[in-house]
Write an enzyme that holds these catalytic residues in place. Structure first.
Site, PDB file in Angstrom:
ATOM      1  N   GLU A 213      18.593  10.921  91.280  1.00 26.46           N
ATOM      2  CA  GLU A 213      17.288  11.096  90.632  1.00 26.46           C
ATOM      3  C   GLU A 213      17.569  11.251  89.148  1.00 26.46           C
ATOM      4  O   GLU A 213      17.936  12.329  88.690  1.00 26.46           O
ATOM      5  CB  GLU A 213      16.593  12.352  91.185  1.00 26.46           C
ATOM      6  N   CYS A 247      11.142  14.837  83.292  1.00 23.44           N
ATOM      7  CA  CYS A 247      11.774  13.526  83.531  1.00 23.44           C
ATOM      8  C   CYS A 247      10.750  12.398  83.550  1.00 23.44           C
ATOM      9  O   CYS A 247      11.070  11.273  83.185  1.00 23.44           O
ATOM     10  CB  CYS A 247      12.553  13.558  84.835  1.00 23.44           C
TER      11      CYS A 247
HETATM   12  P1  NAD Z   1      22.841  16.897  83.516  1.00 23.99           P
HETATM   13  O1  NAD Z   1      23.213  15.578  84.089  1.00 23.99           O
HETATM   14  O2  NAD Z   1      23.516  17.335  82.257  1.00 23.99           O
HETATM   15  O3  NAD Z   1      23.102  18.070  84.576  1.00 23.99           O
HETATM   16  C1  NAD Z   1      22.550  18.058  85.881  1.00 23.99           C
HETATM   17  C2  NAD Z   1      23.444  18.842  86.836  1.00 23.99           C
HETATM   18  O4  NAD Z   1      24.697  18.173  86.899  1.00 23.99           O
HETATM   19  C3  NAD Z   1      23.746  20.286  86.440  1.00 23.99           C
HETATM   20  O5  NAD Z   1      23.611  21.117  87.575  1.00 23.99           O
HETATM   21  C4  NAD Z   1      25.193  20.245  86.024  1.00 23.99           C
HETATM   22  O6  NAD Z   1      25.884  21.438  86.335  1.00 23.99           O
HETATM   23  C5  NAD Z   1      25.733  19.126  86.876  1.00 23.99           C
HETATM   24  N1  NAD Z   1      26.969  18.502  86.351  1.00 23.99           N
HETATM   25  C6  NAD Z   1      27.448  18.542  85.091  1.00 23.99           C
HETATM   26  N2  NAD Z   1      28.620  17.848  85.034  1.00 23.99           N
HETATM   27  C7  NAD Z   1      28.866  17.386  86.276  1.00 23.99           C
HETATM   28  C8  NAD Z   1      29.916  16.612  86.863  1.00 23.99           C
HETATM   29  N3  NAD Z   1      30.939  16.180  86.160  1.00 23.99           N
HETATM   30  N4  NAD Z   1      29.834  16.319  88.179  1.00 23.99           N
HETATM   31  C9  NAD Z   1      28.794  16.752  88.916  1.00 23.99           C
HETATM   32  N5  NAD Z   1      27.769  17.477  88.411  1.00 23.99           N
HETATM   33  C10 NAD Z   1      27.799  17.790  87.117  1.00 23.99           C
HETATM   34  O7  NAD Z   1      21.265  16.830  83.354  1.00 23.99           O
HETATM   35  P2  NAD Z   1      20.307  17.894  82.682  1.00 23.99           P
HETATM   36  O8  NAD Z   1      20.513  17.902  81.204  1.00 23.99           O
HETATM   37  O9  NAD Z   1      20.398  19.188  83.412  1.00 23.99           O
HETATM   38  O10 NAD Z   1      18.870  17.249  83.012  1.00 23.99           O
HETATM   39  C11 NAD Z   1      18.249  16.320  82.193  1.00 23.99           C
HETATM   40  C12 NAD Z   1      18.272  14.940  82.798  1.00 23.99           C
HETATM   41  O11 NAD Z   1      17.835  14.978  84.125  1.00 23.99           O
HETATM   42  C13 NAD Z   1      17.319  13.988  82.091  1.00 23.99           C
HETATM   43  O12 NAD Z   1      17.935  12.729  81.940  1.00 23.99           O
HETATM   44  C14 NAD Z   1      16.138  13.886  83.042  1.00 23.99           C
HETATM   45  O13 NAD Z   1      15.381  12.719  82.957  1.00 23.99           O
HETATM   46  C15 NAD Z   1      16.829  13.988  84.347  1.00 23.99           C
HETATM   47  N6  NAD Z   1      15.883  14.470  85.364  1.00 23.99           N
HETATM   48  C16 NAD Z   1      15.521  13.644  86.361  1.00 23.99           C
HETATM   49  C17 NAD Z   1      14.614  14.086  87.306  1.00 23.99           C
HETATM   50  C18 NAD Z   1      14.182  13.228  88.474  1.00 23.99           C
HETATM   51  O14 NAD Z   1      13.578  13.768  89.394  1.00 23.99           O
HETATM   52  N7  NAD Z   1      14.457  11.937  88.475  1.00 23.99           N
HETATM   53  C19 NAD Z   1      14.082  15.365  87.211  1.00 23.99           C
HETATM   54  C20 NAD Z   1      14.485  16.177  86.158  1.00 23.99           C
HETATM   55  C21 NAD Z   1      15.392  15.734  85.240  1.00 23.99           C
END
Ligand code: NAD
Length: 463
Positions: A213, A247
């Site tokens: 997502e 998002c």
């Molecule tokens: P992010 O990708 O930085 O982090 C998301 C999660 O990934 C966190 O829990 C983090 O701990 C984890 N993470 C970090 N490094 C990792 C790794 N190497 N391996 C596995 N997991 C890891 O995203 P964010 O800044 O928290 O969120 C913002 C982004 O999320 C935006 O791009 C937004 O559009 C997207 N988003 C999408 C949806 C959806 O439903 N499609 C909803 C909300 C946010």
């Protein structure tokens, strides 16, 4: 949580899922009820923790945009899970009669959920609801950018659920990375596409099926037939909730060339009406970290230097954690604001001459998570729907397709793969097992080797 703790938590759930692989509808409902209790009990504490993590997050937004959809999702799943679990009869061709065939929806086993910070409660619990309805065990990894919320969730889950049913792993990117390397039966990741790529690489090593997502630049197309003021107010609503850190927020707006200045002014007026002052306004959410604020400021400055006009909300206030609603008129297409997902209260507005030009502009970019089209002309709506492929769509409004329990929610291509919510979420976390039950006579076996004249004739007849 250390890597050893993580492995132990996973091992416990995996063993439990293999020894009790098929919980009945009653126990699934009980798990949903336990989750509903947990949310009700901690609702205020969750809202306060999230607000502290943001440095100011509207409690009303947490209630309306996180708690309400979670409770609605729980009620919906509870009401329908028995029906979703029902075996689904399928037709059997004449040549295979007498026989019966059906699909049985079975739990996958242990599901991993990695969630982001922007709607920390909703994006952790909404997939959890679907995974529990589908009879699975769940390990959750919430974001390290909301440490108070994540800690509270971990404690609340540990009090309410046995660790072999649901458990929370807290920690930073190192824990998240170890988490995504576990051999889950399915992994759902919500977050950025940069991290999504790493998660997909880690899942590939175990052949773990994945739902991604992600985000992207969701366009709002305002057609010439639609009242511009009405569209501007809807777009302002969808853009400035959670200060644009949504998002599916409209990322940029495509507006008829001669209307774009009027449109921009109405968006800013709508922001002023919703948030008369910004500084001490509990309704206007802060930007999660200074790094995220600096990125937004630099991106707007880049567009300004390149010649774009900037309109901002006047009552900026003194709160450094807030970023004022901002419109960027005519940004150059190569600037950061038009290359990357904005994820903040900044709305680029771009003029177009005819609807075909607007469609071509949006279609030339990555397929977005959401699309918004404002038109009362069904032909225009059809052209936009056909021309710009997206994960989901709200017509003549913003955001609300996400709130529909009977619609799947997910992206396409760079904005994600796979969808969940309601029955679609139940199916996402279930294995659709094909079952074929042969009747008293098995004609196929009768025809089999040694192949006689009748077998050969029937083979010719069937082919
Ligand atoms: P992010 O990708 O930085 O982090 C998301 C999660 O990934 C966190 O829990 C983090 O701990 C984890 N993470 C970090 N490094 C990792 C790794 N190497 N391996 C596995 N997991 C890891 O995203 P964010 O800044 O928290 O969120 C913002 C982004 O999320 C935006 O791009 C937004 O559009 C997207 N988003 C999408 C949806 C959806 O439903 N499609 C909803 C909300 C946010």
């Amino acid at each position: 949580m250390t890597e050893d703790d993580l492995l132990a938590a996973f091992g416990r759930q995996r063993a439990a899922s293999r020894s009790h692989p098929a919980p009945d509808a009653g126990s699934r409902r009980r798990h949903l009820d336990m989750l509903a209790d947990l949310v009700r009990t901690h609702a205020e504490a969750f809202a306060s923790a999230i607000s502290d993590d943001f440095g100011g997050r509207s409690h009303n937004e947490t209630r309306m945009l996180e708690l309400v959809p979670v409770m609605r999702g729980l009620r919906h799943a509870r009401r329908h899970v028995g029906q979703w679990m029902r075996d689904e009869p399928r037709q059997v061709g004449l040549v295979f009669q007498p026989a019966r065939a059906w699909v049985r929806y079975e739990p996958l086993g242990v599901i991993g959920i990695i969630s982001p910070w922007n709607y920390p409660l909703l994006l952790a619990l909404s997939p959890l609801i679907d995974a529990l309805a589908a009879g699975n065990r769940v390990l959750l990894k919430p974001s390290e950018l909301t440490p108070r919320f994540s800690g509270l969730l971990a404690r609340a889950i540990a009090e309410q659920f046995s660790p072999d049913q649901v458990s929370v792993a807290t920690g930073g990117a190192d824990v998240a990375s170890a988490f995504s390397a576990l051999p889950f039966d399915h992994l759902l990741f919500t977050g950025s596409s940069v991290v999504g790529r790493e998660v997909m690489r880690a899942a590939a090593a175990n052949l773990t099926p994945l739902t991604l997502e992600l985000g992207g630049k969701s366009p709002a197309i305002v057609a010439a037939d639609y009242p511009v003021a009405k569209a501007a107010k809807s777009i302002a609503f969808g853009k400035f909730l959670n200060a644009g850190q949504t998002c599916i927020a409209p990322d940029y707006a495509l507006v008829p060339q001669e209307e774009r200045e009027a449109f921009a002014k109405i968006v800013i007026d709508a922001a002023r009406r919703s948030y008369p002052a910004l500084g001490r306004n509990d309704d206007y959410t802060a930007i999660i970290t200074a790094r995220h604020r600096d990125r937004l400021r630099d991106a707007v400055e880049e567009a300004r230097i390149a010649g774009a006009s900037i309109l901002t909300h006047g009552g900026a206030g003194k709160d450094p954690a807030k970023f004022a609603p901002t419109i960027v008129l005519d940004p150059p297409v190569g600037c950061v604001l038009m290359r990357e997902e904005i994820f903040g209260p900044v709305l680029p507005v771009i003029g177009y001459r005819d609807i075909g030009e607007a469609i071509a502009f949006a279609a030339a970019r990555d397929r977005p998570l959401a699309l918004y089209c404002f038109s009362n002309d069904s032909d225009v709506r059809r052209r936009v729907l056909d021309g710009v492929i997206s994960g989901g769509v709200t017509l003549n409004g913003t955001l609300l397709h996400l709130a529909q329990e009977n619609l799947p929610f997910g992206g396409i291509g760079p904005s994600g793969m796979g969808a969940y919510h309601g029955r679609d979420g139940f199916r996402r976390f279930s294995h659709a097992r094909a079952i074929h039950q042969i009747g008293p006579i098995n004609v196929f076996e009768r025809l089999g080797p040694p192949w006689g004249k009748i077998g050969r004739r029937i083979g010719r007849w069937l082919s």
